[in-house]
Design a protein around this motif. Structure first.
Motif, short mmCIF file in Angstrom:
data_model
loop_
_atom_site.label_atom_id
_atom_site.label_comp_id
_atom_site.label_asym_id
_atom_site.label_seq_id
_atom_site.Cartn_x
_atom_site.Cartn_y
_atom_site.Cartn_z
N UNK A 94 63.64 -45.54 63.84
CA UNK A 94 64.70 -44.71 64.45
C UNK A 94 65.84 -45.59 64.95
N UNK A 95 65.52 -46.77 65.45
CA UNK A 95 66.54 -47.67 65.96
C UNK A 95 67.38 -48.28 64.84
N UNK A 96 66.74 -48.63 63.73
CA UNK A 96 67.42 -49.40 62.69
C UNK A 96 68.05 -48.58 61.58
N UNK A 97 67.47 -47.43 61.26
CA UNK A 97 68.00 -46.64 60.14
C UNK A 97 69.17 -45.77 60.58
N UNK A 98 70.12 -45.55 59.68
CA UNK A 98 71.22 -44.62 60.01
C UNK A 98 70.70 -43.18 60.06
N UNK A 99 71.44 -42.33 60.72
CA UNK A 99 71.01 -40.94 60.94
C UNK A 99 70.75 -40.23 59.61
N UNK A 100 71.53 -40.50 58.60
CA UNK A 100 71.36 -39.79 57.33
C UNK A 100 70.09 -40.21 56.59
N UNK A 101 69.45 -41.30 57.00
CA UNK A 101 68.24 -41.78 56.33
C UNK A 101 66.97 -41.58 57.14
N UNK A 102 67.07 -41.21 58.40
CA UNK A 102 65.91 -41.20 59.27
C UNK A 102 65.16 -39.87 59.24
N UNK A 103 65.77 -38.82 58.77
CA UNK A 103 65.09 -37.54 58.62
C UNK A 103 64.65 -36.94 59.95
N UNK A 104 63.44 -36.39 59.95
CA UNK A 104 62.95 -35.69 61.14
C UNK A 104 62.47 -36.63 62.24
N UNK A 105 62.56 -37.94 62.07
CA UNK A 105 62.31 -38.84 63.19
C UNK A 105 63.42 -38.73 64.22
#
Length: 99
Positions: A59-70
């Motif tokens: 959640x900290x490292x991935x951009x919002x468009x890649x993190x999904x329902x996390x």
């Protein structure tokens, strides 16, 4: 001529790819729960705790468009809650005396 993005060409596949971080976390939690089921409860809970800490890192490292329902709340709240619960679970599981 450039190709349209994946979410236009194959929306189902794009949605599935977006949920891969959550799937990875759920698989690790499943392994931990299987360990608990087969009477390795301490290490099973540590595996679940590591899954939560891993989810916080994703959640900290991935951009919002890649993190999904996390991504449920703001990034800071998600990271603090998941990492905090994961570390607390690991400390409690490791601090209970064994038999």
């Amino acid at each position: 001529m450039s190709r349209p993005p994946l979410y236009v060409r194959r929306p189902f596949l794009a949605g599935l790819v977006r949920q891969l971080p959550l799937l990875a976390v759920l698989l690790v939690v499943g392994v931990g729960l299987a360990m608990v089921t087969f009477e390795h409860w301490r290490w099973g809970l540590v595996v679940v705790a590591l899954a939560l800490v891993g989810a916080a890192l994703l959640r900290l490292l991935l951009p919002v468009r890649r993190v999904g329902f996390l991504a449920v709340r703001s990034r800071a709240v998600d990271v603090v809650l998941m990492a905090g619960v994961g570390l607390t679970l690991a400390v409690v599981a490791l601090s209970i005396p064994g038999t």
